[in-house]
Design a protein around this motif. Structure first.
Motif, PDB file in Angstrom:
ATOM      1  N   HIS A 145      -0.267 -10.796 -41.921  1.00 17.51           N
ATOM      2  CA  HIS A 145       0.933  -9.971 -41.788  1.00 17.51           C
ATOM      3  C   HIS A 145       0.625  -8.607 -41.179  1.00 17.51           C
ATOM      4  N   HIS A 146      -0.560  -8.078 -41.465  1.00 18.82           N
ATOM      5  CA  HIS A 146      -0.914  -6.759 -40.961  1.00 18.82           C
ATOM      6  C   HIS A 146      -1.585  -6.802 -39.586  1.00 18.82           C
ATOM      7  N   ARG A 147      -1.591  -7.972 -38.951  1.00 22.86           N
ATOM      8  CA  ARG A 147      -2.164  -8.098 -37.616  1.00 22.86           C
ATOM      9  C   ARG A 147      -1.278  -8.856 -36.633  1.00 22.86           C
ATOM     10  N   ALA A 148      -0.492  -9.801 -37.135  1.00 22.21           N
ATOM     11  CA  ALA A 148       0.316 -10.643 -36.246  1.00 22.21           C
ATOM     12  C   ALA A 148       1.407  -9.847 -35.532  1.00 22.21           C
ATOM     13  N   PHE A 149       1.747  -8.672 -36.052  1.00 21.57           N
ATOM     14  CA  PHE A 149       2.808  -7.890 -35.410  1.00 21.57           C
ATOM     15  C   PHE A 149       2.409  -7.470 -33.994  1.00 21.57           C
ATOM     16  N   TRP A 150       1.096  -7.383 -33.730  1.00 19.09           N
ATOM     17  CA  TRP A 150       0.659  -7.045 -32.372  1.00 19.09           C
ATOM     18  C   TRP A 150       1.081  -8.128 -31.391  1.00 19.09           C
ATOM     19  N   LEU A 151       1.021  -9.377 -31.821  1.00 22.81           N
ATOM     20  CA  LEU A 151       1.472 -10.477 -30.972  1.00 22.81           C
ATOM     21  C   LEU A 151       2.974 -10.377 -30.733  1.00 22.81           C
ATOM     22  N   VAL A 152       3.719 -10.038 -31.778  1.00 26.24           N
ATOM     23  CA  VAL A 152       5.169  -9.875 -31.638  1.00 26.24           C
ATOM     24  C   VAL A 152       5.480  -8.761 -30.645  1.00 26.24           C
ATOM     25  N   ILE A 153       4.785  -7.629 -30.773  1.00 28.70           N
ATOM     26  CA  ILE A 153       4.998  -6.518 -29.851  1.00 28.70           C
ATOM     27  C   ILE A 153       4.692  -6.942 -28.417  1.00 28.70           C
ATOM     28  N   GLY A 154       3.599  -7.670 -28.228  1.00 29.59           N
ATOM     29  CA  GLY A 154       3.230  -8.122 -26.895  1.00 29.59           C
ATOM     30  C   GLY A 154       4.271  -9.038 -26.284  1.00 29.59           C
ATOM     31  N   LEU A 155       4.783  -9.970 -27.066  1.00 35.75           N
ATOM     32  CA  LEU A 155       5.780 -10.921 -26.564  1.00 35.75           C
ATOM     33  C   LEU A 155       7.111 -10.232 -26.271  1.00 35.75           C
ATOM     34  N   VAL A 156       7.517  -9.316 -27.139  1.00 35.50           N
ATOM     35  CA  VAL A 156       8.746  -8.559 -26.886  1.00 35.50           C
ATOM     36  C   VAL A 156       8.599  -7.739 -25.608  1.00 35.50           C
ATOM     37  N   SER A 157       7.420  -7.162 -25.405  1.00 30.49           N
ATOM     38  CA  SER A 157       7.176  -6.372 -24.192  1.00 30.49           C
ATOM     39  C   SER A 157       7.270  -7.240 -22.943  1.00 30.49           C
ATOM     40  N   ILE A 158       6.724  -8.450 -23.003  1.00 27.67           N
ATOM     41  CA  ILE A 158       6.816  -9.374 -21.871  1.00 27.67           C
ATOM     42  C   ILE A 158       8.273  -9.719 -21.592  1.00 27.67           C
TER      43      ILE A 158
END
Length: 214
Positions: A145-158
């Motif tokens: 939970h404290h690391r997967a948000f980076w993937l979410v941020i990356g995908l939203v940015s794309i």
């Protein structure tokens, strides 16, 4: 211009996006007073994810899961042919890269929201499912939970960058989630409002009752 996005999925899209951004802000702001709102936003995301699962089975014609099947080869072929617009593929409601991004983003947010149900700060806050698993599983969920948000941020940015590119090319695709219409040679979808109301009641009610019982 054909209506490919029904009204319920358009409302869902904006609510889902808003909740994801709000959860990222409240989780990363470093303000402990926001954590209660962070949890509430997480519960809303779980309910929205469940709605999307149901809507993928019986919702508008082009939001059903059978329209979200693609392959890496199809994604590469799309880019090899250039940044084609929807009008270049009049028999398809969605592009291959769009399908891939939606599926991966849905899964990433699902992992983030689900692990949050088990997360804890070991001081004041515990996810509602924290007490139902042992320490090892809880620690693993917390770690994700404290690391997967980076993937979410990356995908939203794309996702946002893609729409900026569409806008620069004067492609109307970014407006589709507002108007519901795209330039495709397909039958228009219905809104299925009664189904949407029933799905909202079912998924929202399930999350509310589950949280009350936990």
């Amino acid at each position: 211009m054909t209506r490919v996005w029904d009204l319920p999925i358009r409302l869902w899209h904006w609510l889902f996006g808003g909740c994801v951004l709000f959860s990222l802000y409240t989780g990363l702001a470093g303000d402990f007073s926001l954590m209660e709102w962070h949890q509430r936003s997480g519960y809303a995301i779980v309910a929205l994810l469940l709605f999307r699962l149901g809507w993928g089975l019986w919702g508008g014609l082009y939001v059903r899961f059978r329209h979200y099947v693609t392959t890496p080869r199809a994604v590469l072929a799309h880019f090899a042919a250039g940044l084609r617009t929807a009008a270049d593929s009049p028999a398809k409601a969605h592009t291959a890269p769009g399908i891939a991004l939606v599926v991966v983003l849905f899964l990433a947010v699902g992992v983030q929201a689900t692990t949050g149900l088990f997360a804890t700060d070991d001081i004041f806050l515990n996810g509602p499912l924290r007490g139902y698993v042992d320490e090892e599983i809880a620690d693993a969920m917390n770690w994700v939970h404290h690391r997967a948000f980076w993937l979410v941020i990356g995908l939203v940015s794309i996702h946002l960058t893609a729409h900026v590119v569409y806008g620069a090319m004067r492609d109307p695709t970014p407006l589709a989630m507002i108007t519901g219409r795209k330039a495709v040679d397909l039958p228009a979808t219905d809104h299925y409002l009664l189904r949407a109301a029933a799905t909202i009641a079912l998924t929202g009610g399930f999350v509310y009752v589950a949280l009350r019982l936990l």
